[in-house]
Write an enzyme that holds these catalytic residues in place. Structure first.
Site: not given
Ligand code: PGA
Length: 252
Positions: A9-11, A94, A96, A166, A172, A212, A233-234
């Site tokens: 997930n590149w956001k 998600h 966010e 999640e 993150g 994470s 993600g990251g």
């Protein structure tokens, strides 16, 4: 059937040229990959990413979509718009989006129904926040999110939903849920699916963990029996790191 999937997930990261460079580089690193790989990229990267990923083992997904077919929804993208350029995956709900764009379980349910009816595989995200975990009500929260999100989906339809647990406090933050926590929650999710549908559906639904996950902790997490893959993600932003993470997925 349970699918082995690792999704990135590149956001809100990467321009089209960076996306294309990433995909070319990743492809070189995952020649013997043993799972489904999905990159969920920003809308503006979709077309370029799809072209670059053609003929590779990398699938491209979106990070959101609207539930209506078309209409006066300034700034939104419909399922049809995604499908017509061959996007076959979309992240729905998600945390966010829930937090910054006020997405509710009811709205997420509408999006899921629309995604499924357009044959786009939804990756449904659910998870508790830190306060809810501290209160010990994480399972209650997650099961409620699932119950509302899946409302109205038939047995046949729900088989195509991928669920990503999640925990918000792990996203993150570098704090990973313990193997035990993940396993307990995923078991709880399968149990809830068996109550809503049946044991066969519960055993065959694909469950991911996100929060994470990186190349150093992936192997251990991926050994969790009820976990079929991860939403990353990251650690999905760097082709070398993501490639190392993907190569740890062994289905033997
Ligand atoms: P993270 O993000 O891997 O950076 O924790 C996961 C996600 O938001 O899906």
């Amino acid at each position: 059937m349970r699918r082995k999937i690792i999704a990135g997930n590149w956001k809100m990261n990467k321009l089209p040229n960076e996306a294309m460079e990433f995909i070319n580089s990743l492809q070189e690193r995952i020649k013997d990959i043993q799972c489904e790989v999905v990159l969920c990229v920003p809308y503006t990267d979709l077309f370029y990413s799809l072209l670059t990923a053609q003929g590779t083992s990398i699938n491209i997904g979106a990070q959101n979509m609207h539930w209506e077919e078309s209409g006066s929804y300034t700034g939104e993208i419909s399922a049809n718009m995604l499908k017509c350029i061959n996007v076959n995956y979309v992240i729905i709900g998600h945390s966010e989006r829930r937090k910054y764009f006020a997405e509710t379980d009811e709205l997420i349910n509408k999006k899921l129904i629309t995604a499924i009816s357009h044959e786009i595989t939804p990756i449904l995200c659910i998870g508790e926040n830190l306060k809810e975990r501290a209160l010990g009500i994480q399972e209650e929260i997650v099961l409620k999110q699932i119950t509302i999100a899946l409302q109205g989906l038939s047995k046949e339809q729900v088989k195509n939903v991928i669920i990503a647990y999640e925990p918000i406090w792990a996203i993150g933050t570098g704090k990973v849920a313990t193997k035990e926590d993940v396993n307990n929650m995923l078991k709880g999710i399968r149990k809830q699916i068996s109550i809503m549908y049946d044991e066969n559906v519960a055993q065959n639904i694909t469950l991911l963990y996100g929060g994470s996950v990186n190349k150093d902790n992936a192997k251990e997490l991926l050994n969790i029996p009820d976990m079929d893959g991860a939403l990353v993600g990251g650690a999905s932003l760097d082709a070398s790191e993501f490639g190392k993470l993907l190569n740890q997925y062994s289905i033997s």
